[in-house]
Design a protein around this motif. Structure first.
Motif, PDB file in Angstrom:
ATOM      1  N   PRO A  66      -5.106 -13.570  19.329  1.00  0.00           N
ATOM      2  CA  PRO A  66      -5.883 -13.601  20.753  1.00  0.00           C
ATOM      3  C   PRO A  66      -6.170 -12.184  21.088  1.00  0.00           C
ATOM      4  CG  PRO A  66      -3.608 -14.926  20.423  1.00  0.00           C
ATOM      5  CD  PRO A  66      -3.850 -14.072  19.041  1.00  0.00           C
ATOM      6  N   LEU A  67      -5.615 -11.159  20.466  1.00  0.00           N
ATOM      7  CA  LEU A  67      -5.876  -9.824  20.735  1.00  0.00           C
ATOM      8  C   LEU A  67      -7.436  -9.356  20.451  1.00  0.00           C
ATOM      9  CD1 LEU A  67      -2.862  -7.614  20.014  1.00  0.00           C
ATOM     10  CD2 LEU A  67      -3.334  -8.781  22.219  1.00  0.00           C
ATOM     11  N   ARG A  68      -7.859 -10.066  19.576  1.00  0.00           N
ATOM     12  CA  ARG A  68      -9.302  -9.807  19.033  1.00  0.00           C
ATOM     13  C   ARG A  68      -9.674  -8.455  18.788  1.00  0.00           C
ATOM     14  NH1 ARG A  68     -10.470 -14.385  16.249  1.00  0.00           N
ATOM     15  NH2 ARG A  68     -10.190 -16.526  17.588  1.00  0.00           N
ATOM     16  N   ALA A  69      -8.914  -7.457  18.459  1.00  0.00           N
ATOM     17  CA  ALA A  69      -9.143  -6.316  18.062  1.00  0.00           C
ATOM     18  C   ALA A  69      -9.815  -6.022  16.833  1.00  0.00           C
ATOM     19  CB  ALA A  69      -7.772  -5.201  18.035  1.00  0.00           C
ATOM     20  N   PRO A  70     -11.041  -5.256  16.864  1.00  0.00           N
ATOM     21  CA  PRO A  70     -11.554  -5.130  15.586  1.00  0.00           C
ATOM     22  C   PRO A  70     -10.700  -4.496  14.624  1.00  0.00           C
ATOM     23  CG  PRO A  70     -12.950  -3.998  17.212  1.00  0.00           C
ATOM     24  CD  PRO A  70     -11.607  -4.572  17.961  1.00  0.00           C
ATOM     25  N   ALA A  71     -10.846  -4.713  13.177  1.00  0.00           N
ATOM     26  CA  ALA A  71      -9.394  -4.474  12.367  1.00  0.00           C
ATOM     27  C   ALA A  71     -10.071  -3.460  11.275  1.00  0.00           C
ATOM     28  CB  ALA A  71      -9.176  -5.489  11.710  1.00  0.00           C
ATOM     29  N   VAL A  72      -9.035  -2.274  10.939  1.00  0.00           N
ATOM     30  CA  VAL A  72      -9.234  -1.647   9.815  1.00  0.00           C
ATOM     31  C   VAL A  72      -8.258  -2.022   8.888  1.00  0.00           C
ATOM     32  CG1 VAL A  72      -8.965   0.765   8.899  1.00  0.00           C
ATOM     33  CG2 VAL A  72     -10.262   0.225  11.167  1.00  0.00           C
ATOM     34  N   LEU A  73      -8.856  -2.338   7.407  1.00  0.00           N
ATOM     35  CA  LEU A  73      -7.983  -2.832   6.446  1.00  0.00           C
ATOM     36  C   LEU A  73      -7.576  -1.680   5.488  1.00  0.00           C
ATOM     37  CD1 LEU A  73      -6.603  -5.056   4.967  1.00  0.00           C
ATOM     38  CD2 LEU A  73      -8.808  -5.629   3.856  1.00  0.00           C
ATOM     39  N   VAL A  74      -6.449  -1.437   5.165  1.00  0.00           N
ATOM     40  CA  VAL A  74      -5.950  -0.569   4.313  1.00  0.00           C
ATOM     41  C   VAL A  74      -5.845  -1.325   2.887  1.00  0.00           C
ATOM     42  CG1 VAL A  74      -4.151   1.294   3.644  1.00  0.00           C
ATOM     43  CG2 VAL A  74      -5.131   1.026   5.947  1.00  0.00           C
ATOM     44  N   GLY A  75      -6.613  -0.995   2.084  1.00  0.00           N
ATOM     45  CA  GLY A  75      -6.477  -1.848   0.671  1.00  0.00           C
ATOM     46  C   GLY A  75      -5.506  -1.188  -0.154  1.00  0.00           C
ATOM     47  N   ASP A  76      -5.198  -1.653  -1.325  1.00  0.00           N
ATOM     48  CA  ASP A  76      -4.185  -1.678  -2.237  1.00  0.00           C
ATOM     49  C   ASP A  76      -4.779  -0.816  -3.508  1.00  0.00           C
ATOM     50  OD1 ASP A  76      -1.808  -1.600  -3.944  1.00  0.00           O
ATOM     51  OD2 ASP A  76      -1.299  -3.574  -3.251  1.00  0.00           O
ATOM     52  N   SER A  77      -4.396   0.397  -3.802  1.00  0.00           N
ATOM     53  CA  SER A  77      -4.794   1.212  -4.732  1.00  0.00           C
ATOM     54  C   SER A  77      -3.972   1.031  -6.132  1.00  0.00           C
ATOM     55  CB  SER A  77      -4.959   2.438  -4.522  1.00  0.00           C
ATOM     56  OG  SER A  77      -3.620   3.061  -4.256  1.00  0.00           O
ATOM     57  N   ARG A  78      -3.198   0.120  -5.970  1.00  0.00           N
ATOM     58  CA  ARG A  78      -2.159  -0.148  -7.144  1.00  0.00           C
ATOM     59  C   ARG A  78      -2.487  -1.313  -8.237  1.00  0.00           C
ATOM     60  NH1 ARG A  78       3.169  -0.795  -3.389  1.00  0.00           N
ATOM     61  NH2 ARG A  78       1.381  -2.481  -2.780  1.00  0.00           N
ATOM     62  N   LEU A  79      -1.938  -1.261  -9.090  1.00  0.00           N
ATOM     63  CA  LEU A  79      -2.412  -2.417 -10.346  1.00  0.00           C
ATOM     64  C   LEU A  79      -2.348  -3.717  -9.526  1.00  0.00           C
ATOM     65  CD1 LEU A  79      -2.880  -3.363 -13.172  1.00  0.00           C
ATOM     66  CD2 LEU A  79      -0.249  -3.563 -13.533  1.00  0.00           C
ATOM     67  N   GLY A  80      -3.183  -4.546  -9.640  1.00  0.00           N
ATOM     68  CA  GLY A  80      -3.413  -5.845  -8.840  1.00  0.00           C
ATOM     69  C   GLY A  80      -3.932  -5.668  -7.279  1.00  0.00           C
ATOM     70  N   GLY A  81      -4.169  -4.594  -7.077  1.00  0.00           N
ATOM     71  CA  GLY A  81      -4.591  -4.130  -5.674  1.00  0.00           C
ATOM     72  C   GLY A  81      -5.881  -4.792  -5.357  1.00  0.00           C
ATOM     73  N   ILE A  82      -6.820  -4.937  -6.524  1.00  0.00           N
ATOM     74  CA  ILE A  82      -8.334  -5.654  -6.045  1.00  0.00           C
ATOM     75  C   ILE A  82      -8.047  -6.812  -5.394  1.00  0.00           C
ATOM     76  CG2 ILE A  82     -10.260  -6.391  -6.894  1.00  0.00           C
ATOM     77  CD1 ILE A  82     -10.154  -3.795  -9.002  1.00  0.00           C
ATOM     78  N   SER A  83      -7.054  -7.618  -6.170  1.00  0.00           N
ATOM     79  CA  SER A  83      -7.071  -9.075  -5.888  1.00  0.00           C
ATOM     80  C   SER A  83      -6.182  -9.269  -4.331  1.00  0.00           C
ATOM     81  CB  SER A  83      -6.181  -9.819  -6.769  1.00  0.00           C
ATOM     82  OG  SER A  83      -5.846 -11.003  -6.232  1.00  0.00           O
ATOM     83  N   GLN A  84      -5.210  -8.255  -4.115  1.00  0.00           N
ATOM     84  CA  GLN A  84      -4.562  -8.202  -3.006  1.00  0.00           C
ATOM     85  C   GLN A  84      -5.454  -7.810  -1.692  1.00  0.00           C
ATOM     86  OE1 GLN A  84      -1.425 -10.012  -3.507  1.00  0.00           O
ATOM     87  NE2 GLN A  84      -1.002  -8.423  -1.876  1.00  0.00           N
ATOM     88  N   THR A  85      -6.215  -6.986  -2.001  1.00  0.00           N
ATOM     89  CA  THR A  85      -7.211  -6.541  -0.996  1.00  0.00           C
ATOM     90  C   THR A  85      -8.280  -7.437  -0.675  1.00  0.00           C
ATOM     91  OG1 THR A  85      -7.144  -4.009  -1.956  1.00  0.00           O
ATOM     92  CG2 THR A  85      -8.698  -4.449  -0.175  1.00  0.00           C
ATOM     93  N   ILE A  86      -8.882  -8.196  -1.526  1.00  0.00           N
ATOM     94  CA  ILE A  86      -9.904  -9.157  -1.297  1.00  0.00           C
ATOM     95  C   ILE A  86      -9.270 -10.440  -0.534  1.00  0.00           C
ATOM     96  CG2 ILE A  86     -11.397 -10.864  -2.355  1.00  0.00           C
ATOM     97  CD1 ILE A  86     -11.956  -8.605  -4.452  1.00  0.00           C
ATOM     98  N   ALA A  87      -7.961 -10.846  -1.082  1.00  0.00           N
ATOM     99  CA  ALA A  87      -7.197 -11.948  -0.384  1.00  0.00           C
ATOM    100  C   ALA A  87      -6.726 -11.602   0.932  1.00  0.00           C
ATOM    101  CB  ALA A  87      -6.084 -12.151  -1.277  1.00  0.00           C
ATOM    102  N   ALA A  88      -6.481 -10.389   1.210  1.00  0.00           N
ATOM    103  CA  ALA A  88      -6.119  -9.929   2.579  1.00  0.00           C
ATOM    104  C   ALA A  88      -7.542  -9.986   3.306  1.00  0.00           C
ATOM    105  CB  ALA A  88      -5.643  -8.403   2.592  1.00  0.00           C
TER     106      ALA A  88
END
Length: 797
Positions: free
Chosen positions: A147-169
């Motif tokens: 409901p807040l509808r605030a624009p988001a900044v996503l902090v990605g995961d730089s660790r092993l498996g982080g590519i998948s985690q970041t895209i999924a998030a």
């Protein structure tokens, strides 16, 4: 009582929500860097940090980090729990009251509003853990903060498996309607996730990915650790990366507001609106929608609605028409969204003729089972209610013609009710009597006869059957009942013989039409409520009498002997069609509105609430006997009707989920609070577990409905049933759709209220002539209804 939560958007205050792809990915470091550099680059503006929920020791809390390394940045934590665990565990273990999601949202908005009142600035709202880490109540953050509808900044995961985690998030946020403006992550030299993610997000989503150096490893010595972090934050690479992100966020904030403020002008120049006389429409009359969630739109606020130093750009508008009668499970319902995404990902759209897929079969089975109608065995899919009723009449007319042996060119009409309206396509319009909707439509040719009927209204605190003047010439005047439930107890009323005059009037009218040589092929009615024709609550006993009279009087429709019905499930007299596009699927409190009448149609049409308001789909249900009429060997004997998107899997999957949710709510007693608002007597409540077709209820309190009805100088009558409230405003000069009597009340509730903790809000609703109607969804809360009740009553003072 707090108002609904308006989105976090002000002209001067840029609000951004920071999500993490996972825990321990550096959200606080990235947020601190943005806060620190915003303070440095925008020296004359205030910068703020808000942590809604934090767990763990105070000296490790995120706002402690902000206080230590971002001097001059205001900081606040709303709910702090010392236990280092997920909020859904830490909150109850703390011994403190567990805040509801709306409590957290209201406090977030209150803090943002306080910062906005200070003038130009920035606010960064940092979440806890990953996108789907639980809130204190147990819902996931990704759903809670919508409901807040605030624009988001996503902090990605730089660790092993982080590519998948970041895209999924990202996809979890994207599918819930978040605008992810930027992705930030550490520049890890081992896995180099940032290189892949830069290319991926640029290629697939046009979202910039910014990498920053990894922070120094934590030192055992606290002072040395602090020195290292201070040096890190002041490094040129960190500052350059943060400056790049901030410039983007600043630009996108201005573009968002400029775009919204220009939409109405653009629409006025290029959009052709439905049911709108655009010669009278000005750009300022057009409501700009930014988003929607639950029962509310987020709409562009008029500058005149607030005198705050920095007015909110958006306000919450209760969706009082349920988005033209379609919305039932709340806008942006995550379960419906995921159902749509699943079907889109698995099927897309696949052609349906001669094919089957699981969503279509599962939905058909679910609808047939839930209807409880032994006549219905077949489901024909189309795209909306208008075409669904055309399909139904095609079925009914063919069945009647074949049974009675009429020539294929014989002109057939339908039997309906005055004001009945079944859609805007040409065929559907021909089922309606001449009226404002069709009087200037070149191809309109009304085919049928439309009965006058008694209506139900609460007048001066009394529930009455109202007989209009024309009907009063052939029928005894109306009478008053102790409750709406008494009116709907059709079997008890039949036991008193109240149906006799109805059946006599109907039979005499049909006989007179037969003597004129008119032939009819179907009966089509909207059970209980005539919708577009003026929100008329029809006496259920009259509709029941109409069905019974037609079924026991085949001689009124043919001059020759006709084959008798094959069995108890076969139609007799004329096929009976129930148009439940508006009145079905719990809009009036029950899965099917036909249950109020205690009769089973041969064909029924269902749409609108079928998909919970997410996308168009219609199902026309038919008996096996109707189906077999089209079973000839010649291809022209088939029901030659279809749409390119017939039974599209996305619609069927969403409808299946919608029906399941609604049935689950009924089973769990989700509407017990509404039923307890005076609608059921004590003895009726005891019988609620048994078959009692007279039980009625509404989301609207009975005492409120009766209070409105006593304002006889302004109100001609009121009724409420299920989610619908209809206020018939008195108009002594002109009746029906062309009346403007209800517009003043509509405009008054549209003014709404300036705010409260949740921000400004109002009620967006529509009128049908002299009738103002307001609908709840099936998920509307008691508190929301109480807010609207007060606003309506204040608007009438």
């Amino acid at each position: 009582m707090d108002s609904p939560v308006a989105s976090l958007l002000w002209r001067s205050l840029r609000v951004h929500q920071v999500f993490g792809a996972n825990t321990e990915v550096g959200k606080t470091v990235c947020t601190n860097l943005l806060c620190k550099l915003a303070k440095k680059l925008w020296r004359d503006e205030h910068v703020s940090f808000l942590k809604p929920v934090s767990t763990g020791p105070l000296n490790e809390a995120d706002d402690y980090h902000i206080r230590r390394f971002a001097a001059g940045v205001a900081h606040k934590t709303l709910f702090q729990y010392d236990i280092p665990a997920s909020p859904h565990i830490a909150a109850p273990a703390s011994g403190k009251p567990v805040p509801l999601d709306n409590d957290i949202l209201l406090q977030c908005r209150a803090y943002a509003a306080e910062r906005a009142a200070r003038g130009k600035g920035w606010l960064f709202l940092e979440t806890a853990g990953g996108v789907h880490s639980p809130s204190p109540s147990g819902s996931t953050q990704g759903s809670m903060y919508i409901p807040l509808r605030a624009p988001a900044v996503l902090v990605g995961d730089s660790r092993l498996g982080g590519i998948s985690q970041t895209i999924a998030a990202f996809e979890s946020l994207h599918i819930r309607g978040y605008d992810v403006e930027a992705v930030l992550l550490f520049r890890d030299t081992k896995y180099q996730n940032y290189l892949f993610l830069m290319d991926y997000f640029d290629k697939h989503h046009g979202i910039p990915v910014t990498s920053i150096p990894e922070p120094p490893a934590r030192a055992d010595d606290a002072d040395k650790d602090a020195e290292a972090m201070a040096a890190y934050y002041g490094g040129e690479e960190c500052e350059a990366a943060a400056a790049q992100v901030l410039a983007l966020l600043d630009r996108r904030h201005a573009e968002r507001i400029d775009s919204m403020e220009s939409l109405a002008t653009q629409a006025h120049q290029h959009i052709w609106y439905p049911f709108t006389q655009q010669a009278c429409l000005k750009p300022e009359d057009i409501i700009t929608l930014d988003s929607a969630h639950g029962d509310y739109f987020q709409t562009l606020a008029r500058p005149s609605t607030s005198t705050e130093p920095d007015t909110a750009v958006l306000r919450s508008s209760f969706d009082g028409s349920a988005s033209w009668w379609t919305q039932g499970l709340g806008h942006a319902n995550p379960r419906l969204t995921l159902a749509a995404a699943y079907a889109a990902g698995r099927y897309g759209h696949v052609m349906f003729a001669g094919c089957i897929h699981k969503p279509a079969m599962a939905l058909a089975s679910s609808l047939l089972d839930a209807m409880g109608n032994p006549r219905l065995t077949r489901v024909f899919y189309s795209d909306n209610g208008s075409t669904g009723t055309e399909v139904a009449v095609k079925m009914g007319l063919r069945a009647a013609r074949m049974r009675y042996g009429w020539d294929a060119h014989q002109k057939l009409g339908i039997v309906g009710l005055k004001g009945g309206y079944h859609g805007d396509t040409i065929g559907a319009m021909d089922m309606a009597e001449p009226c404002a909707f069709n009087e200037k439509t070149e191809w309109y040719e009304g085919k049928g006869y439309w009965f006058d009927y008694p209506t139900v209204l609460c007048r001066d605190g009394n529930w009455s059957i109202v007989v209009n003047d024309k009907l009063g010439e052939v029928m005894t005047g109306g009478r008053t009942y102790g409750s709406l439930g008494d009116i709907f107890d059709v079997q008890a009323r039949e036991g008193r013989g109240e149906h006799h005059q109805y059946e006599e009037y109907i039979a005499q009218t049909l006989a007179a039409l037969q003597r004129k040589g008119l032939k009819f092929g179907s009966v089509i009615i909207e059970p209980i409520v005539v919708g577009a024709g003026g929100m008329e609550l029809v006496d259920p006993l009259f509709q029941r009498a109409l069905v019974h009279t037609v079924r026991k009087s085949p001689h009124l429709f043919t001059s020759s002997a006709s084959p008798p019905p094959k069995d108890a499930r076969d139609w007799s007299g004329l096929p009976i069609i129930f148009d439940e596009v508006f009145t079905g699927l719990y809009r009036l409190g029950r899965f099917t509105s036909s249950s109020y009448l205690g009769v089973h149609p041969d064909i029924s049409v269902h749409a609108k609430l079928l998909t919970g308001g997410l996308l168009p789909l219609c199902a026309t249900l038919s008996s096996e006997h109707i189906f077999h009429v089209f079973g000839g060997q010649d291809k022209s004997d088939a029901l030659l009707h279809g749409h390119s998107y017939t039974a599209h899997p996305v619609g069927c999957q969403v409808a299946l989920e919608s029906v399941r949710q609604l049935q689950s709510m009924e089973k769990s007693g989700a509407w017990d609070w509404a039923k307890s608002q005076g609608w059921q007597k004590a003895e009726e409540e005891e019988e609620a577990g048994h078959a009692n077709d007279s039980l009625v209820w509404a989301s609207w309190p009975l005492d409120f409905v009766e209070r409105l009805s006593r304002q006889t100088h302004r109100i001609a009558g009121v009724w409420a049933l299920g989610s619908v409230l209809a206020i018939h405003v008195r108009d002594d000069t002109i009746a029906g759709y062309k009346s403007n009597a209800a517009q003043h009340l509509r405009d008054a509730v549209a003014q709404g209220r300036s705010g409260g903790a949740g921000g400004p809000w109002n009620v967006h609703c529509r009128v049908l002539g002299n009738v103002l109607y307001v609908m709840t969804s099936q998920t509307t809360t008691r508190e929301t209804v109480q807010q609207i009740v007060r606003l309506v009553e204040e608007s009438l003072t």
